[in-house]
Scaffold this motif. Structure first.
Motif, short mmCIF file in Angstrom:
data_model
loop_
_atom_site.label_atom_id
_atom_site.label_comp_id
_atom_site.label_asym_id
_atom_site.label_seq_id
_atom_site.Cartn_x
_atom_site.Cartn_y
_atom_site.Cartn_z
N ALA A 88 125.11 -41.93 46.90
CA ALA A 88 126.40 -41.56 46.32
C ALA A 88 126.60 -42.23 44.96
O ALA A 88 127.02 -41.59 43.98
CB ALA A 88 127.53 -41.96 47.26
N PHE A 89 126.27 -43.52 44.87
CA PHE A 89 126.42 -44.24 43.60
C PHE A 89 125.31 -43.89 42.61
O PHE A 89 125.47 -44.05 41.41
CB PHE A 89 126.41 -45.75 43.85
N GLY A 90 124.18 -43.38 43.13
CA GLY A 90 123.07 -43.07 42.25
C GLY A 90 123.14 -41.72 41.58
O GLY A 90 122.76 -41.56 40.42
N ILE A 91 123.65 -40.69 42.32
CA ILE A 91 123.60 -39.34 41.74
C ILE A 91 124.87 -38.53 41.97
O ILE A 91 125.17 -37.61 41.21
CB ILE A 91 122.38 -38.58 42.28
N ILE A 92 125.64 -38.82 43.03
CA ILE A 92 126.81 -37.99 43.32
C ILE A 92 127.97 -38.35 42.39
O ILE A 92 128.56 -37.49 41.74
CB ILE A 92 127.22 -38.12 44.80
N ILE A 93 128.32 -39.63 42.32
CA ILE A 93 129.44 -40.04 41.47
C ILE A 93 129.11 -39.93 39.98
O ILE A 93 129.86 -39.32 39.22
CB ILE A 93 129.91 -41.47 41.84
N PRO A 94 127.98 -40.49 39.51
CA PRO A 94 127.68 -40.38 38.07
C PRO A 94 127.09 -39.05 37.66
O PRO A 94 127.02 -38.75 36.48
CB PRO A 94 126.67 -41.51 37.85
N GLY A 95 126.65 -38.23 38.60
CA GLY A 95 126.00 -36.96 38.27
C GLY A 95 124.51 -37.16 38.02
O GLY A 95 123.99 -38.27 38.06
N PRO A 152 120.01 -26.36 38.53
CA PRO A 152 119.37 -25.40 39.44
C PRO A 152 118.51 -26.05 40.51
O PRO A 152 118.44 -25.56 41.64
CB PRO A 152 118.51 -24.54 38.50
N TRP A 153 117.85 -27.17 40.18
CA TRP A 153 117.00 -27.83 41.16
C TRP A 153 117.79 -28.29 42.37
O TRP A 153 117.30 -28.24 43.52
CB TRP A 153 116.26 -29.01 40.52
N VAL A 154 119.04 -28.73 42.16
CA VAL A 154 119.89 -29.14 43.27
C VAL A 154 120.21 -27.95 44.16
O VAL A 154 120.13 -28.03 45.40
CB VAL A 154 121.19 -29.78 42.74
N VAL A 155 120.56 -26.83 43.54
CA VAL A 155 120.92 -25.63 44.31
C VAL A 155 119.72 -25.10 45.10
O VAL A 155 119.85 -24.72 46.27
CB VAL A 155 121.47 -24.53 43.37
N ILE A 156 118.54 -25.09 44.47
CA ILE A 156 117.36 -24.58 45.16
C ILE A 156 116.97 -25.47 46.34
O ILE A 156 116.69 -24.97 47.45
CB ILE A 156 116.17 -24.46 44.17
N ILE A 157 116.98 -26.79 46.14
CA ILE A 157 116.67 -27.70 47.27
C ILE A 157 117.73 -27.57 48.35
O ILE A 157 117.42 -27.55 49.55
CB ILE A 157 116.56 -29.15 46.76
N PHE A 158 118.98 -27.46 47.95
CA PHE A 158 120.10 -27.25 48.88
C PHE A 158 119.85 -26.00 49.72
O PHE A 158 119.99 -26.00 50.95
CB PHE A 158 121.38 -27.14 48.07
N GLY A 159 119.44 -24.91 49.05
CA GLY A 159 119.16 -23.67 49.75
C GLY A 159 117.99 -23.79 50.70
O GLY A 159 118.02 -23.26 51.82
N ILE A 160 116.93 -24.50 50.28
CA ILE A 160 115.75 -24.68 51.15
C ILE A 160 116.12 -25.49 52.38
O ILE A 160 115.68 -25.18 53.51
CB ILE A 160 114.61 -25.37 50.36
N LEU A 161 116.92 -26.53 52.20
CA LEU A 161 117.33 -27.37 53.33
C LEU A 161 118.13 -26.59 54.36
O LEU A 161 118.00 -26.80 55.56
CB LEU A 161 118.17 -28.55 52.82
N VAL A 219 124.42 -32.89 53.20
CA VAL A 219 125.64 -33.50 52.68
C VAL A 219 125.44 -33.95 51.24
O VAL A 219 126.27 -33.67 50.36
CB VAL A 219 126.06 -34.70 53.57
N VAL A 220 124.35 -34.65 50.99
CA VAL A 220 124.08 -35.18 49.65
C VAL A 220 124.00 -34.06 48.63
O VAL A 220 124.63 -34.12 47.56
CB VAL A 220 122.76 -35.99 49.65
N PHE A 221 123.26 -33.00 48.95
CA PHE A 221 123.09 -31.92 47.99
C PHE A 221 124.32 -31.01 47.91
O PHE A 221 124.49 -30.30 46.92
CB PHE A 221 121.83 -31.12 48.32
N ALA A 222 125.17 -31.03 48.93
CA ALA A 222 126.43 -30.29 48.81
C ALA A 222 127.40 -31.02 47.89
O ALA A 222 128.16 -30.39 47.15
CB ALA A 222 127.05 -30.09 50.20
N TYR A 223 127.39 -32.35 47.95
CA TYR A 223 128.27 -33.15 47.09
C TYR A 223 127.80 -33.14 45.63
O TYR A 223 128.60 -33.19 44.71
CB TYR A 223 128.30 -34.60 47.56
N ALA A 224 126.49 -33.12 45.41
CA ALA A 224 125.93 -33.34 44.07
C ALA A 224 126.33 -32.23 43.10
O ALA A 224 126.27 -31.04 43.43
CB ALA A 224 124.40 -33.43 44.15
#
Length: 458
Positions: free
Chosen positions: A123-130, A238-247, A223-228
């Motif tokens: 969360a502190f590494g990628i969700i809050i700061p982007g 796009p990489w977040v969405v694609i990994i999210f979709g694969i998961l 959860v992580v990729f839905a928040y990101a």
């Protein structure tokens, strides 16, 4: 400048226009507090083994080394152009989820601490700061794709996934705690000790790690990729969405299939496993449209700017004809619930009937008292029909309903193919198959627009 994959991790001051650099540095200054938080989490990890008396030496070293690395990488992450350090924190967070599963930790504290601190580090590494360096790479533009009538990355699309992913995580973690022998019994309200027998079966033991905790890990990644990312992420990340979709989509279908096969491979049903499969299934329709928008973006970048798919995947782009989303002033949860209810009310009547047919086929062996190969066939076929029905409820996946022609033909023909062509099992299959085939043809109403994909929603 020419963007390469290594730019995601290694950048230097002066590589980007001054305006971009200033924007990046200002953003980093605003969010740098998160790295002081991760330093505290590093010390927390180091203190865990002596505090909770870990019994597995591998877990002791895992937490101590991970804690030292978190502290070190957090120090470097405080510098705005050390993107590799920010990414390293994310990877350590993922490892903290995996470690208790790999080392079969004997202490409940190790499991809970791993999930808690892993979640916070990510969360502190990628969700809050982007995404690290997102202000350097992101291209400007509105958040509704060209030709679309809504934003597929809006929070009203993602909140249902977050809710069900957290619910699935708690169910899977509970089953994982039983497999790791942190608890002695496991609850099953419908099938007696079915859940216990499934979780201790040879099939479950064939996995090198706890299969339930593997499911919990999958849910926490959902959860992580839905928040990101923000509401532009379909084009900026796009990489977040694609990994999210694969998961959620292919891995979700695989996990559902494994649960469906339980009565055949193990001989028992498991209430909590069925709950987990249902949760995985419900999340799929909420995910498909965002993946579609991202794929359309990558195709547009290739055709309009000759940008490789690989570059578009990591750095995104923008589409012609995009529009800005009107921000809804309503309370987000209330708005999301209202949108979800309206979507449910738009479910085509034929898909509701197909789901009823699938449920009947799945329950018929118990109601009509038949067993053997035909019972196994109907258990699996009925569950698969329900699976594809729920996926087809998404307007994007509506063409998938034609698969019920194959299911219908199979139900009609299977008594003779399997050599069980007599009695209640045969007539159940024939009648259900004859119902399925005509029911798959009505398309139902399609409310929203999705650009060039609309012509495929037949």
């Amino acid at each position: 400048m020419d963007l390469t994959f290594s730019n995601l991790f290694f950048v230097e001051k002066g590589m980007f226009p001054l305006e971009k650099q200033h924007e990046h540095e200002e953003h980093h200054k605003r969010v740098s507090w998160v790295y002081y938080c991760t330093i505290v989490l590093g010390f927390w990890l180091i203190a865990n083994p002596p505090t909770f008396d870990y019994q597995v030496s591998a877990m002791v070293w895992s937490d101590i080394v991970s804690g030292l690395l978190v502290i070190g990488f957090s120090y470097f992450a405080l510098k705005p152009y050390k993107l590799w350090a920010q990414w390293a924190l994310v990877f350590i967070g993922v490892w903290l989820f995996i470690a208790p599963m790999v080392f079969w930790t004997e202490k409940t504290a190790g499991l809970l601490s791993g999930y808690l601190i892993g979640t916070l580090v990510i969360a502190f590494g990628i969700i809050i700061p982007g995404q690290p360096g997102i202000k350097l790479f992101a291209k400007p533009g509105p958040n509704i794709p060209g030709g679309w009538s809504y934003n597929p990355s809006s929070w009203s699309q993602r909140i249902p996934v977050l809710f069900f992913a957290w619910l699935g995580f708690f169910v899977a973690r509970y089953m994982g705690a039983f497999q790791l022998e942190h608890i002695d019994t496991v609850w099953d309200p419908f099938f007696g000790d079915g859940t216990k027998k499934v979780l201790t079966s040879d099939v479950s033991k064939s996995f090198p790690v706890s299969d339930a905790l593997l499911g919990a890990f999958s849910y926490i990644m959902d959860v992580v990729f839905a928040y990101a990312g923000g509401t532009h992420r379909w084009r900026t990340m796009p990489w977040v969405v694609i990994i999210f979709g694969i998961l959620i989509i292919p891995l979700g279908v695989v996990s559902i299939t494994l649960v469906i096969l339980q009565p055949v491979s193990v001989g028992y049903w498991c209430t909590l496993c069925l709950t987990s499969a249902t949760i995985s299934l419900i999340m799929i329709p909420f995910t498909i449209d965002e993946v579609l928008a991202t794929l359309q973006l990558m195709r547009h970048e290739k055709k309009a700017r000759n940008t490789s798919y690989w570059t578009s995947l990591w750095f995104g782009g923008t589409m012609d004809g995009e529009t800005e989303e009107n921000k809804n002033p309503e309370i987000l949860l209330e708005h999301t619930g209202r949108v979800a209810f309206k979507d449910l009310m738009r479910t085509p009547w034929n898909l509701v009937l197909i789901m009823a047919v699938g449920a009947w086929i799945m329950l018929a062996p118990a109601i009509l008292q038949y067993s053997g190969k035909m019972a196994d066939n109907h258990h699996v076929t009925g569950a698969l029909i329900i699976t594809f029905t729920i996926i087809s409820m998404s307007e994007v996946a509506r063409p998938l309903r034609y698969i019920f022609i194959l299911f219908g033909v199979w139900l009609i023909a299977s008594p003779w193919i399997m050599g069980s062509g007599e009695g209640a099992a045969m007539w159940t299959g024939i009648a259900s198959g004859l119902l399925l085939i005509p029911l798959c043809f009505p398309r139902g109403k399609v409310k929203d627009k999705r650009g060039s994909y609309d012509k495929f929603i037949i």
